[in-house]
Write a protein that holds these residues in place. Structure first.
Motif, mmCIF file in Angstrom:
data_model
loop_
_atom_site.group_PDB
_atom_site.id
_atom_site.type_symbol
_atom_site.label_atom_id
_atom_site.label_comp_id
_atom_site.label_asym_id
_atom_site.label_seq_id
_atom_site.Cartn_x
_atom_site.Cartn_y
_atom_site.Cartn_z
ATOM 1 N N ALA A 376 0.819 -1.213 0.000
ATOM 2 C CA ALA A 376 0.000 0.000 0.000
ATOM 3 C C ALA A 376 0.853 1.264 0.000
ATOM 4 O O ALA A 376 0.461 2.294 -0.558
ATOM 5 C CB ALA A 376 -0.929 0.003 1.219
ATOM 6 N N THR A 379 1.774 3.404 -3.494
ATOM 7 C CA THR A 379 0.943 4.390 -4.199
ATOM 8 C C THR A 379 1.469 5.797 -3.972
ATOM 9 O O THR A 379 1.685 6.567 -4.922
ATOM 10 C CB THR A 379 -0.525 4.301 -3.735
ATOM 11 N N MET A 383 3.360 8.545 -6.676
ATOM 12 C CA MET A 383 2.871 9.913 -6.877
ATOM 13 C C MET A 383 3.965 10.938 -6.548
ATOM 14 O O MET A 383 4.066 11.975 -7.208
ATOM 15 C CB MET A 383 1.623 10.158 -6.026
ATOM 16 N N THR A 397 8.434 0.160 -10.517
ATOM 17 C CA THR A 397 8.064 -0.096 -9.126
ATOM 18 C C THR A 397 8.082 -1.593 -8.851
ATOM 19 O O THR A 397 7.528 -2.387 -9.610
ATOM 20 C CB THR A 397 6.658 0.473 -8.841
ATOM 21 N N SER A 399 7.208 -4.485 -6.048
ATOM 22 C CA SER A 399 6.493 -4.771 -4.798
ATOM 23 C C SER A 399 7.129 -5.964 -4.086
ATOM 24 O O SER A 399 7.945 -6.690 -4.664
ATOM 25 C CB SER A 399 5.014 -5.035 -5.074
ATOM 26 N N PHE A 444 -3.949 -2.626 -3.604
ATOM 27 C CA PHE A 444 -2.962 -1.611 -3.998
ATOM 28 C C PHE A 444 -3.111 -1.258 -5.475
ATOM 29 O O PHE A 444 -3.036 -0.084 -5.865
ATOM 30 C CB PHE A 444 -1.543 -2.103 -3.693
ATOM 31 N N ALA A 447 -5.956 1.075 -5.697
ATOM 32 C CA ALA A 447 -5.641 2.406 -5.169
ATOM 33 C C ALA A 447 -4.776 3.200 -6.143
ATOM 34 O O ALA A 447 -4.991 4.406 -6.340
ATOM 35 C CB ALA A 447 -4.930 2.274 -3.821
ATOM 36 N N LEU A 448 -3.813 2.559 -6.760
ATOM 37 C CA LEU A 448 -2.925 3.265 -7.679
ATOM 38 C C LEU A 448 -3.653 3.696 -8.945
ATOM 39 O O LEU A 448 -3.496 4.837 -9.413
ATOM 40 C CB LEU A 448 -1.726 2.376 -8.036
ATOM 41 N N THR A 449 -4.484 2.807 -9.511
ATOM 42 C CA THR A 449 -5.233 3.193 -10.712
ATOM 43 C C THR A 449 -6.230 4.299 -10.394
ATOM 44 O O THR A 449 -6.440 5.209 -11.212
ATOM 45 C CB THR A 449 -5.967 1.978 -11.312
ATOM 46 N N GLU A 451 -5.874 6.648 -8.109
ATOM 47 C CA GLU A 451 -5.095 7.879 -7.937
ATOM 48 C C GLU A 451 -4.678 8.458 -9.291
ATOM 49 O O GLU A 451 -4.732 9.661 -9.516
ATOM 50 C CB GLU A 451 -3.851 7.575 -7.095
#
Length: 648
Positions: A376, A379, A383, A397, A399, A444, A447-449, A451
């Protein structure tokens, strides 16, 4: 005359018997099965004898030593030790032991507690001490004999000739391979002694028979190397490598209380996607990473080789970073694990990255029950990287959340998803833990998509799994019937036409760039131009050799890729001031994390992390006039330091 005395006068016969016994024991350990070890002996007697001959070669050296029996014991212990190490290692991953593993021991040291508990570590230490004691006793009690130097030389030469001739015969008969497409299968098919020995000497890329300036020129002409497109759109490009991530719904015979990867499944329905054939299973993240970033097929490198620990440790390599740099991109790497792992803090400079944000530069990190950082946090880090420049960014990135070893006892009673269809309580518990980590990684992705969907600049986002986890998954367990297949999916915040295509990991970056009208880089052009041509792989092998091990003819004799001045973190950490208050002193600045340490006049002092702007130390450590820096330290390595602050 007793048998022992008879054998004592015939040492090579003695060594031959011992070598066959050692080979059988090593194969039993390597296959983790007594039955499988004997099956290899009975089904492949020639290969069994060939592997025994390799062990015999090492035993033959004993003839040249005064302490013949002691040397024989040492050689035998080494082979048995390798077999035991391989047996233990295969309990954690699918890839067998190779010589390169001894080069990455330093990286393993920092995560050993996640694979072995204290009792297991103590047991290993006790066993090692017992072996050491046995060696000392053997040294004292084994008799000395007159060295037989000439006999030793003759024996070594004779066995070496036998091995060389056998290798040539077995390769021609296709009973033996010199290149391993799959290391795990090679060890099963050809034997431990041969495969491990090959991993000792097999480094880099073998020179193609037709390698020449004329052949390189022919390939360059075929791919139109001098023609570079001017793309109409240069969006931010983000690639997210997901640890052990795959759609578990491909596993036959299992059912889940709910879909563990609902977001990834939804993206596959609405976005371009495909299978991604990767070079490893159960481990080897860095090798998938290498193929993705460079576009090079790892199959042409040595057996079990990790380019991060060989060619890339000191030399640069053509990569998507260098290609995009030509278009003005800034290149960022992000990984929620230690910066020194796989020596990435060194290697990423040779791959063209400008910044590298590792775990030591992150705040608000949450951890799994077994100690891996949760995904998490990534993200926000993505940014930050996008916001750190005014131009286009390439962000790679990595993970780590779903990393093994997977616990066989329940460590999180609040897990959401249950699994049915697995025999054995411990296996079920371990797999349920893994599935629930996948579920959080999937969150995650969501959340990233989300954002990026409102981000003002155009973005192309590629998610892909690095390899399947180490659960002993076989092809027949999967509906897609290939345990080396992960998946990728391409998302964007603007209309983007991308056709569905199954790929190998070394083809992915060129494929994505092609959809954007970008063809910078020789390997990019090669993949885009020759992808469906008959001479594609031959041309790729030729170009890889030229760039990595050859004369770099494609570059005119000198590589244009220089190491970058890699900045750790997307923004520099700095010290802006200090304050003394009673027995404490406070260091103020920007960018501090839990890995920030205070160094005064070259000596590290105890520091307490307060927040991203404040560290606390003992006032007595901060005398007037001392020089102070804040360093980010991971695995006992200083990754970066602030400028010197002179304390008033």
């Amino acid at each position: 005359m007793s048998l022992l005395k008879w054998l004592d006068k015939r040492p090579m016969l003695q060594f031959a018997g011992i070598s066959m016994l050692l080979n059988l024991l090593v194969e039993i350990l390597s296959r983790r099965s007594i039955t499988a070890g004997f099956e290899f002996l009975l089904a492949n007697p020639l290969l069994f004898l060939y592997n025994a001959a390799i062990i015999l070669l090492t035993l033959s050296v004993s003839l040249a030593c005064k302490r013949r029996y002691f040397t024989m014991i040492i050689v035998s212990v080494i082979w048995l030790g390798l077999g035991v190490a391989n047996c233990v290692l295969l309990g954690f991953r699918t890839t067998p032991l190779a010589a390169i593993d001894f080069q990455i021991l330093k990286s393993v040291d920092s995560i050993i507690s996640m694979y072995l508990n204290q009792i297991e570590i103590i047991l290993i230490a006790v066993v090692l001490l017992c072996v050491l004691a046995g060696i000392i006793i053997a040294w004292k009690r084994t008799p000395k004999k007159k060295p037989k130097l000439l006999a030793a030389i003759s024996a070594v030469i004779a066995v070496a000739i036998f091995i060389a001739a056998s290798t040539s015969f077995l390769v021609k008969a296709q009973a033996l391979a010199s290149n391993f497409g799959n290391l795990a299968d090679a060890y099963k098919d050809f034997g431990f002694a041969y495969c491990f020995s090959r991993s000792l000497i097999d480094r880099g890329i073998t020179k193609p028979d037709n390698y020449s300036e004329e052949e390189i020129s022919r390939v360059l002409k075929a791919i139109h190397a001098d023609e570079t497109l001017a793309p109409e759109l240069t969006p931010n490009i983000i690639m997210v490598q997901l640890e052990s991530f795959f759609d578990v719904n491909y596993l036959k015979g299992l059912s889940f209380s709910e879909n563990p990867v609902p977001v990834f499944a939804r993206l596959k329905e609405s976005c371009p996607h495909g299978f991604l054939t990767v070079p490893s299973i159960g481990a080897g993240t860095a090798n998938t990473e290498f193929e993705i970033l460079t576009g090079m097929n790892l199959g042409y490198f040595g057996a079990g080789e990790y380019p991060y620990k060989s060619v890339l440790h000191k030399e640069t390599c053509e990569s998507i970073c260098y290609d995009l740099r030509e278009l003005g991109y800034t290149n960022h790497a992000i990984h929620n694990h230690e910066g020194t792992f796989y020596q990435r803090h060194v290697v990423f400079s040779n791959l063209g990255f400008d910044t590298y944000t590792s775990l030591e530069y992150m705040n608000n990190v949450e951890y799994t029950p077994i100690g891996w950082a949760k995904d998490a946090v990534l993200t926000g880090e993505v940014m930050k990287a996008l916001a750190s420049t005014s131009g286009q960014d390439f962000i790679y990135t990595i993970s780590v959340q779903a990393h093994g070893r997977y616990p066989q006892e329940v460590v999180d009673p609040g897990q959401k998803i249950t699994v049915a269809g697995i025999e054995g309580e411990k296996k079920r518990v371990a797999f349920e833990y893994f599935v629930n980590q996948l579920y959080e990684t999937d969150a995650f992705i969501d959340a990233l998509t989300a954002e990026l969907s409102t981000f003002e600049e155009p973005v192309v986002l590629v998610f892909f799994g690095d390899h399947l986890p180490s659960f002993g998954i076989e092809n027949e367990d999967l509906s897609n019937a290939n345990r080396f297949q992960a998946e990728y999916v391409v998302w964007s915040n603007f209309p983007l036409e991308v056709s569905r295509q199954d790929l190998s990991s070394y083809q992915l970056n060129a494929y994505i760039l092609k959809q954007l009208g970008i063809n910078n880089g020789i390997l990019t052009k090669l993949h885009q131009t020759l992808f469906d041509q008959e001479d594609y792989q031959a041309a790729l092998e030729m170009m890889e050799y030229d760039m990595v091990c050859g004369e770099q003819i494609a570059y005119g004799g000198v590589s244009p890729h220089l190491p970058t001045e890699l900045q750790m973190g997307v923004s520099e950490i700095n010290v802006s001031g200090i304050r003394r208050e009673n027995e404490n002193a406070y260091v103020y600045g920007e960018g501090f994390t839990e890995w920030s340490q205070v160094i005064i006049d070259g000596n590290q002092v105890d520091a307490i992390f307060i927040d991203g702007n404040t560290l606390m130390i003992a006032a007595g450590d901060m005398e007037p006039g001392v020089s102070l820096v804040v360093a980010q330290i991971g695995d006992k390595t200083i990754l970066s330091e602030t400028s010197i602050y002179q304390c008033p």
